[in-house]
Design a protein around this motif. Structure first.
Motif, PDB file in Angstrom:
ATOM      1  N   TRP A 105      20.945  40.574  46.317  1.00  0.00           N
ATOM      2  CA  TRP A 105      19.788  40.448  46.763  1.00  0.00           C
ATOM      3  C   TRP A 105      18.516  40.695  46.082  1.00  0.00           C
ATOM      4  N   LEU A 106      18.836  41.206  44.718  1.00  0.00           N
ATOM      5  CA  LEU A 106      18.016  41.770  43.757  1.00  0.00           C
ATOM      6  C   LEU A 106      17.041  40.663  43.411  1.00  0.00           C
ATOM      7  N   PRO A 107      17.444  39.233  43.274  1.00  0.00           N
ATOM      8  CA  PRO A 107      16.443  38.143  42.923  1.00  0.00           C
ATOM      9  C   PRO A 107      15.373  37.966  43.997  1.00  0.00           C
ATOM     10  N   TYR A 108      15.762  38.242  44.994  1.00  0.00           N
ATOM     11  CA  TYR A 108      14.754  37.916  46.273  1.00  0.00           C
ATOM     12  C   TYR A 108      13.618  39.122  46.153  1.00  0.00           C
ATOM     13  N   MET A 109      13.984  40.393  45.527  1.00  0.00           N
ATOM     14  CA  MET A 109      13.026  41.336  45.256  1.00  0.00           C
ATOM     15  C   MET A 109      12.068  40.954  44.065  1.00  0.00           C
ATOM     16  N   ILE A 110      12.534  40.362  43.167  1.00  0.00           N
ATOM     17  CA  ILE A 110      12.186  40.261  41.698  1.00  0.00           C
ATOM     18  C   ILE A 110      11.134  38.864  41.823  1.00  0.00           C
ATOM     19  N   LEU A 111      11.535  37.971  42.411  1.00  0.00           N
ATOM     20  CA  LEU A 111      10.584  36.894  42.452  1.00  0.00           C
ATOM     21  C   LEU A 111       9.247  37.048  43.158  1.00  0.00           C
ATOM     22  N   PRO A 151      21.907  33.819  38.976  1.00  0.00           N
ATOM     23  CA  PRO A 151      23.097  34.284  39.816  1.00  0.00           C
ATOM     24  C   PRO A 151      22.941  33.711  41.048  1.00  0.00           C
ATOM     25  N   LEU A 152      21.812  33.156  41.656  1.00  0.00           N
ATOM     26  CA  LEU A 152      21.755  32.598  42.910  1.00  0.00           C
ATOM     27  C   LEU A 152      22.606  31.374  42.936  1.00  0.00           C
ATOM     28  N   TRP A 153      22.792  30.773  41.840  1.00  0.00           N
ATOM     29  CA  TRP A 153      23.566  29.390  41.796  1.00  0.00           C
ATOM     30  C   TRP A 153      25.096  29.648  42.118  1.00  0.00           C
ATOM     31  N   ALA A 154      25.553  30.775  41.899  1.00  0.00           N
ATOM     32  CA  ALA A 154      26.961  31.211  41.819  1.00  0.00           C
ATOM     33  C   ALA A 154      27.278  31.316  43.532  1.00  0.00           C
ATOM     34  N   SER A 155      28.546  31.053  43.660  1.00  0.00           N
ATOM     35  CA  SER A 155      28.970  31.406  44.939  1.00  0.00           C
ATOM     36  C   SER A 155      28.979  32.864  45.490  1.00  0.00           C
ATOM     37  N   TYR A 156      28.629  33.192  46.652  1.00  0.00           N
ATOM     38  CA  TYR A 156      28.464  34.440  47.180  1.00  0.00           C
ATOM     39  C   TYR A 156      29.908  35.021  47.139  1.00  0.00           C
ATOM     40  N   LEU A 157      30.927  34.575  47.502  1.00  0.00           N
ATOM     41  CA  LEU A 157      32.219  35.252  47.531  1.00  0.00           C
ATOM     42  C   LEU A 157      32.683  35.239  45.894  1.00  0.00           C
ATOM     43  N   LEU A 212       4.239  40.129  32.729  1.00  0.00           N
ATOM     44  CA  LEU A 212       3.039  40.665  31.830  1.00  0.00           C
ATOM     45  C   LEU A 212       3.330  41.053  30.654  1.00  0.00           C
ATOM     46  N   VAL A 213       4.633  41.370  30.123  1.00  0.00           N
ATOM     47  CA  VAL A 213       4.947  41.652  28.826  1.00  0.00           C
ATOM     48  C   VAL A 213       5.242  40.582  28.023  1.00  0.00           C
ATOM     49  N   ALA A 214       6.295  39.919  28.536  1.00  0.00           N
ATOM     50  CA  ALA A 214       6.686  38.812  27.757  1.00  0.00           C
ATOM     51  C   ALA A 214       5.782  37.558  27.404  1.00  0.00           C
ATOM     52  N   LYS A 215       6.081  37.102  26.367  1.00  0.00           N
ATOM     53  CA  LYS A 215       5.304  35.865  25.592  1.00  0.00           C
ATOM     54  C   LYS A 215       5.200  34.763  27.019  1.00  0.00           C
ATOM     55  N   PRO A 216       4.066  33.899  27.068  1.00  0.00           N
ATOM     56  CA  PRO A 216       3.989  33.077  28.226  1.00  0.00           C
ATOM     57  C   PRO A 216       4.888  32.146  27.918  1.00  0.00           C
ATOM     58  N   SER A 217       5.308  31.688  26.744  1.00  0.00           N
ATOM     59  CA  SER A 217       6.304  30.541  26.427  1.00  0.00           C
ATOM     60  C   SER A 217       7.647  30.916  26.993  1.00  0.00           C
ATOM     61  N   ARG A 218       8.132  32.065  27.043  1.00  0.00           N
ATOM     62  CA  ARG A 218       9.437  32.553  27.443  1.00  0.00           C
ATOM     63  C   ARG A 218       9.475  32.964  29.062  1.00  0.00           C
ATOM     64  N   ARG A 219       8.191  33.105  29.508  1.00  0.00           N
ATOM     65  CA  ARG A 219       8.272  33.525  30.964  1.00  0.00           C
ATOM     66  C   ARG A 219       9.126  32.516  31.746  1.00  0.00           C
ATOM     67  N   PRO A 220       8.895  31.263  31.798  1.00  0.00           N
ATOM     68  CA  PRO A 220       9.671  30.294  32.690  1.00  0.00           C
ATOM     69  C   PRO A 220      11.318  30.469  32.451  1.00  0.00           C
ATOM     70  N   LEU A 221      11.450  30.714  30.879  1.00  0.00           N
ATOM     71  CA  LEU A 221      13.047  30.773  30.728  1.00  0.00           C
ATOM     72  C   LEU A 221      13.447  32.012  31.627  1.00  0.00           C
ATOM     73  N   LEU A 222      12.749  33.144  31.301  1.00  0.00           N
ATOM     74  CA  LEU A 222      13.247  34.440  32.044  1.00  0.00           C
ATOM     75  C   LEU A 222      13.422  34.129  33.606  1.00  0.00           C
ATOM     76  N   VAL A 223      12.494  33.596  34.126  1.00  0.00           N
ATOM     77  CA  VAL A 223      12.416  33.180  35.521  1.00  0.00           C
ATOM     78  C   VAL A 223      13.790  32.335  35.909  1.00  0.00           C
ATOM     79  N   VAL A 224      14.181  31.483  35.125  1.00  0.00           N
ATOM     80  CA  VAL A 224      15.288  30.547  35.221  1.00  0.00           C
ATOM     81  C   VAL A 224      16.715  31.482  35.087  1.00  0.00           C
ATOM     82  N   ALA A 225      16.623  32.631  34.306  1.00  0.00           N
ATOM     83  CA  ALA A 225      17.580  33.532  34.134  1.00  0.00           C
ATOM     84  C   ALA A 225      18.038  34.348  35.302  1.00  0.00           C
TER      85      ALA A 225
END
Length: 290
Positions: A174-180, A125-131, A108-121
């Protein structure tokens, strides 16, 4: 009837009947679900009624309810089960509290052009290994580690290894699974509702409390299903940062080789808890508008 004509008639039937076409497309994944997932759960529940030879630890396929009586009568199993439920609930609450402002900003707050980059950010963390992430937190939480260095000037110290560390690490994992889900729900929030709230004189916090939170509740419920179930079944984080603490996953892992039927009986505890949680969320109506 030739093969070509039969094929053309089948193709025509599929073209005219979308439901038939959809049913055929879903047949393979549904069959896989029934055989691989539900079938394995059925075998798990069945093996919980078996026993083991006390001398060889071999599985004896004789019907008995001793494993479930042990779970109900032994205080250690009740304590660990309640502790596991408490950890899963604490992780879910922490993730919901942290995810709401983050998702509000990204949707809601971020500029629409930046929202996809924020979602990627948020997904990075999900791309890194659990261990890798869990052992990184082990270093951070160690006595004399980076967290001690940061909190030292404030007169505080790291919580070290234990249940607090487990909750902290699981909440991070597990925070990204709640944010998305919350981000997706807020993106679908009609802008005219916020404008109407402002026109009626509501301030920011009143709008959030009376408009945003009720609308985003289904998304929070959807995210809580992930955080609760993943936390309840986790056992690696407890082994890495839990110290002497034990959760239900650790007891299952410890009994797999020595007493498989007892491990199966223990495995039914998180399955039943998750099913009850899903039923409670569904009966509350929080998932109807997803």
């Amino acid at each position: 009837m030739t093969t070509d004509s039969a094929g053309r008639r089948l193709a025509g039937a599929l073209h005219r009947r979308p439901r038939l076409r959809l049913g055929l497309l879903l047949a393979a994944p549904l069959t896989w679900l029934l055989v691989a997932y539900l079938g394995s759960l059925a075998v798990l529940f069945l093996s919980a009624f078996w026993t083991t030879d006390p001398f060889t630890s071999d599985v004896v396929r004789s019907w008995t309810t001793d494993n479930f009586r042990t779970l109900l009568s032994a205080p250690v199993y009740r304590t660990v089960a309640l502790r596991s439920l408490g950890v899963a609930a604490a992780v879910t609450v922490i993730d919901a509290v942290v995810a709401l402002p983050i998702a509000c900003y990204t949707a809601l707050v971020a500029k629409p052009s930046r929202r996809p980059l924020l979602v990627v950010a948020l997904l990075t963390p999900l791309w890194a290994s659990y261990l890798v992430k869990a052992y990184a937190w082990r270093i951070i939480l160690a006595n004399g580690g980076p967290l001690d260095w940061a909190l030292g000037p404030l007169g505080l110290h790291s919580p070290g290894y234990g249940l607090t560390a487990v909750i902290l690490v699981l909440a991070y994992l597990w925070l990204p699974y709640m944010i998305l889900p919350i981000h997706a729900g807020l993106e679908q929030l009609p802008a005219n509702l916020l404008d109407a709230s402002a026109d009626l004189g509501a301030r920011t916090w009143r709008t959030v409390r009376s408009v945003v939170l009720p609308m985003v509740l289904p998304s929070v419920a959807a995210g809580s299903v992930f955080t609760f179930s993943l936390s309840l079944g986790d056992y690696l984080a407890v082994q890495i940062v839990g110290g002497r603490s034990q959760l239900i996953g650790n007891l299952i892992y410890a009994n797999v080789t020595l007493n498989l039927p007892l491990a199966a009986a223990l495995g039914t505890v998180p399955v039943v808890a998750i099913l009850l949680y899903l039923l409670a969320v569904r009966r509350s109506g929080a998932l109807r508008s997803l």
